[in-house]
Structures are given as C-alpha cells and as structure tokens.
Write a protein that holds these residues in place. Structure first.
Motif, PDB file in Angstrom:
ATOM      1  N   ALA A   1      -5.220 -11.868  -0.656  1.00 47.05           N
ATOM      2  CA  ALA A   1      -4.902 -10.701   0.174  1.00 47.05           C
ATOM      3  C   ALA A   1      -5.781 -10.608   1.410  1.00 47.05           C
TER       4      ALA A   1
ATOM      5  N   VAL B   1      -4.546  -9.847   5.252  1.00 50.86           N
ATOM      6  CA  VAL B   1      -4.992  -8.633   5.947  1.00 50.86           C
ATOM      7  C   VAL B   1      -5.631  -8.987   7.284  1.00 50.86           C
TER       8      VAL B   1
ATOM      9  N   THR C   1       6.409  -3.385   9.793  1.00 48.90           N
ATOM     10  CA  THR C   1       7.188  -4.078   8.766  1.00 48.90           C
ATOM     11  C   THR C   1       7.530  -5.501   9.206  1.00 48.90           C
TER      12      THR C   1
ATOM     13  N   VAL D   1       5.432  -8.226   7.653  1.00 46.97           N
ATOM     14  CA  VAL D   1       5.666  -8.675   6.278  1.00 46.97           C
ATOM     15  C   VAL D   1       6.477  -9.958   6.266  1.00 46.97           C
TER      16      VAL D   1
ATOM     17  N   LEU E   1       3.766  -4.660  -4.234  1.00 45.75           N
ATOM     18  CA  LEU E   1       2.627  -4.389  -3.350  1.00 45.75           C
ATOM     19  C   LEU E   1       3.077  -4.291  -1.898  1.00 45.75           C
ATOM     20  N   VAL E   2       3.920  -5.221  -1.459  1.00 51.72           N
ATOM     21  CA  VAL E   2       4.408  -5.204  -0.079  1.00 51.72           C
ATOM     22  C   VAL E   2       5.220  -3.938   0.174  1.00 51.72           C
TER      23      VAL E   2
ATOM     24  N   ALA F   1       4.920  -1.104  -1.369  1.00 57.77           N
ATOM     25  CA  ALA F   1       3.995   0.033  -1.346  1.00 57.77           C
ATOM     26  C   ALA F   1       3.284   0.137  -0.004  1.00 57.77           C
ATOM     27  N   VAL F   2       2.915  -1.010   0.571  1.00 53.40           N
ATOM     28  CA  VAL F   2       2.260  -0.992   1.887  1.00 53.40           C
ATOM     29  C   VAL F   2       3.205  -0.458   2.952  1.00 53.40           C
ATOM     30  N   ILE F   3       4.456  -0.914   2.926  1.00 50.71           N
ATOM     31  CA  ILE F   3       5.431  -0.454   3.922  1.00 50.71           C
ATOM     32  C   ILE F   3       5.680   1.041   3.783  1.00 50.71           C
TER      33      ILE F   3
ATOM     34  N   GLY G   1       3.641   3.213   2.432  1.00 47.17           N
ATOM     35  CA  GLY G   1       2.422   3.906   2.835  1.00 47.17           C
ATOM     36  C   GLY G   1       2.301   4.016   4.347  1.00 47.17           C
ATOM     37  N   VAL G   2       2.661   2.939   5.058  1.00 45.35           N
ATOM     38  CA  VAL G   2       2.633   2.982   6.526  1.00 45.35           C
ATOM     39  C   VAL G   2       3.603   4.034   7.047  1.00 45.35           C
TER      40      VAL G   2
END
Length: 324
Positions: free
Chosen positions: A110, A114, A259, A262, A299-300, A302-304, A306-307
């Motif tokens: 990760a 990042v 996005t 990703v 996880l991906v 969740a990141v999207i 969250g953004v």
C-alpha cells in the motif's frame, strides 16, 4: 447558552445530518460491493485448489484439506457470511498465493501506491489548476487554444500509452530515470516514482484543467461579476471574487477525479513494474487469489467512498448555502 453559541449549534446540525447520511449510505454501498465482488470472483473460471497445489497430481486427502481450510465446500452465502464476519473483526483471511495474512500482503504494497497517487495528484493539481485559470482568463487566445488541445490529448490518451511513451523517452532513450522497480528506499524510491507519477498525472491533470477552465469561465459570466465590472471595481479584485467562488466546483472536481487514480495506477504500476496495490490486484485476479481480490476491491471502494464524503464536507464548508 448564548445566542451566538445557539446559532452555531443550529448551523452545525445540517452538516452533522449530512455526514451521518453519507456514512450510512457509504456502509450500504460497501456492503453491496462486497456481495457483488464475492459472487463474481466465485463465478469466475478456475479452481482455487489447483492454484494452491499446482498442476501436479495430488491426493484426494490434500485436496480435501485445502477445501476445508478455505471452506470451499460450504454454500456460497455461508462462505460470504464467514468472510464478512472475519473482515469486520479485522481478519481479511489468508492469501492463497503468498501464504500469509491478506492484511500483511496489502500493507507491504500500500505504501508504494499511496506515494504514487500522492505524487501524481500533487503534480497534477500544481500544474493543471494554474493552467486552467490562465486559459479561462484569456478565452479564445492562442494560449487558451494550446492549453485546450493539450488537455484534450491528455484526456484521450490511455494511462498505459502515456506510461510507455514516458518510459521509452525519459528512461530508455535519455536514461534520466530508472526503467522499472521501486528502488532501495528513501530518496531512491522517490526518484523511481517520479516518472510513474508524471505518467499518472497527465490524464488526471488534463481532466482537472478542463474542470478549472469551465468553472472559472462560468463564474466570470455571472451577473455579480458583470455588476462589479460596471461599478468600476479593479480587474484584479473582480478576478479574485470569481476565483474564490469557482473554487467550489474545482474542489469537487478534484475530489471526483481522484477515482481516476484507481484505474490508472493498475496500468502504470504494471508498465513500470512497481510492487503496489494495482499489480497486487492484477496478480490476484490471474491467480484467483480470492481473499486478496475481495480485500483489495473493498479497500479501493472504501477509499473512493471516503473521498466522496470528504468532498461533500468540503463543498459544504465552501458553500454557505449548504450550511443553512
């Protein structure tokens, strides 16, 4: 409570309600995504037991042990519930290919992704937003047309194509940057990430340039700007008013185009042989490493999500109408 404090509390309520609704919606969306990914992975061709044991002939006892270890004989819905229960407790399962905890495998990769994403976003924002503003302040000029053409080319070019072009020119032909890999850590790693970050930033920056140009031009055409000019306000102050209000769609657009990182990261990491989340997901899909595919995809997502929540909060912070 003083009147001022009461007013502040009342103004905070809509934001808290919006945040609560966004979080609940995000949890529901992640649940649906987890169900879809789990189902699609299990419907894909290939045998997880054969991937673990290899093409050699194995005894039925060895096959039975593997199937029991990964609960492959259970119905699909029971497998999902078992995986979901473990995931909620922090256990993402065991990687089929790496034979170690999925969380450890993801954590090891990760950091590289990042760094790549942050480098690409900072580079894209630092270049594209000023270019978009300059293009909007001189519409129809040669500068505007040039920036627009470059932005269209950047949007149209796929990430793997720009990666291959930059790799050939700056790494292979000129030898300015390393050809592949992540380096030995520290400054060496950052140097290895310069070219991949630039390749990923091209598409992201092109999109952000167009968003910035459109937002500023639209703001300059608003009635309050026309009135400010008619009252004789200095041009610098008029532009400042327009840029301040244009920041709302620019911030929103910047969050949404994240996005792009990703999908783009998968191609860029593959071209530059970077050991990141993108290459991990690619290898897991090919090898049918189901626990890794599920965990990385969730996880991906969740990141999207969250953004998107952060973008909503920034939008509310910049626009007083939403706070009311």
């Amino acid at each position: 409570m003083t009147p001022g404090a009461s007013g502040r509390a009342q103004r905070g309520h809509p934001l808290l309600r919006m945040l609560a609704l966004r979080v609940l919606g995000a949890l529901a969306l992640l649940f649906v995504i987890s169900v879809l990914v789990f189902s699609l992975v299990h419907l894909a061709p290939g045998d997880i037991v054969r991937n673990i044991l290899g093409p050699k002939d194995v005894s039925p006892e060895a096959v039975a042990v593997i199937r029991e270890q990964y609960r492959l004989d259970d119905p699909v819905h029971l497998q999902y519930l078992h995986w979901l229960g473990n995931a909620l407790s922090g256990d993402l399962g065991q990687s089929v290919r790496h034979q170690s905890a999925v969380a450890d495998v993801i954590f090891a990769r990760a950091g590289n992704t990042v760094l790549l994403a942050l480098g690409a976003f900072v580079l894209a924002a630092a270049v594209s937003i000023p270019l978009g503003v300059l293009s909007a302040l001189r519409p129809g000029s040669a500068l505007d047309r040039s920036i627009t053409v470059v932005a269209i080319l950047g949007i149209s070019a796929p990430a793997f194509a720009t990666s291959l072009l930059l790799l050939y020119v700056f790494a292979f032909a000129l030898g300015w940057f390393p050809l592949y890999g992540i380096g030995g850590g520290g400054a060496d790693t950052l140097w290895h990430l310069v070219l991949p970050s630039a390749a990923l930033a091209l598409g992201l920056g092109a999109i952000l340039t167009k968003i910035t140009r459109t937002a500023v031009i639209r703001e300059l055409e608003q009635e309050y700007i026309v009135s400010a000019r008619a009252r004789g306000l200095p041009a610098r102050r008029v532009r400042g008013l327009a840029l301040r209000n244009a920041a709302i769609p620019i911030v929103t657009g910047a969050g949404l185009v994240l996005t792009y990182l990703v999908g783009g990261a998968i191609f860029v990491e593959t071209v530059f042989a970077l050991p990141g989340i993108g290459t991990l997901l690619e290898d897991a899909v090919i090898f049918k490493d189901v626990p890794v595919v599920q965990a990385v995809t969730l996880l991906v997502a969740a990141v999207i999500v969250g953004v998107a929540i952060v973008v909503d909060l920034l939008y509310a912070a910049l626009d007083p109408r939403l706070r009311r």
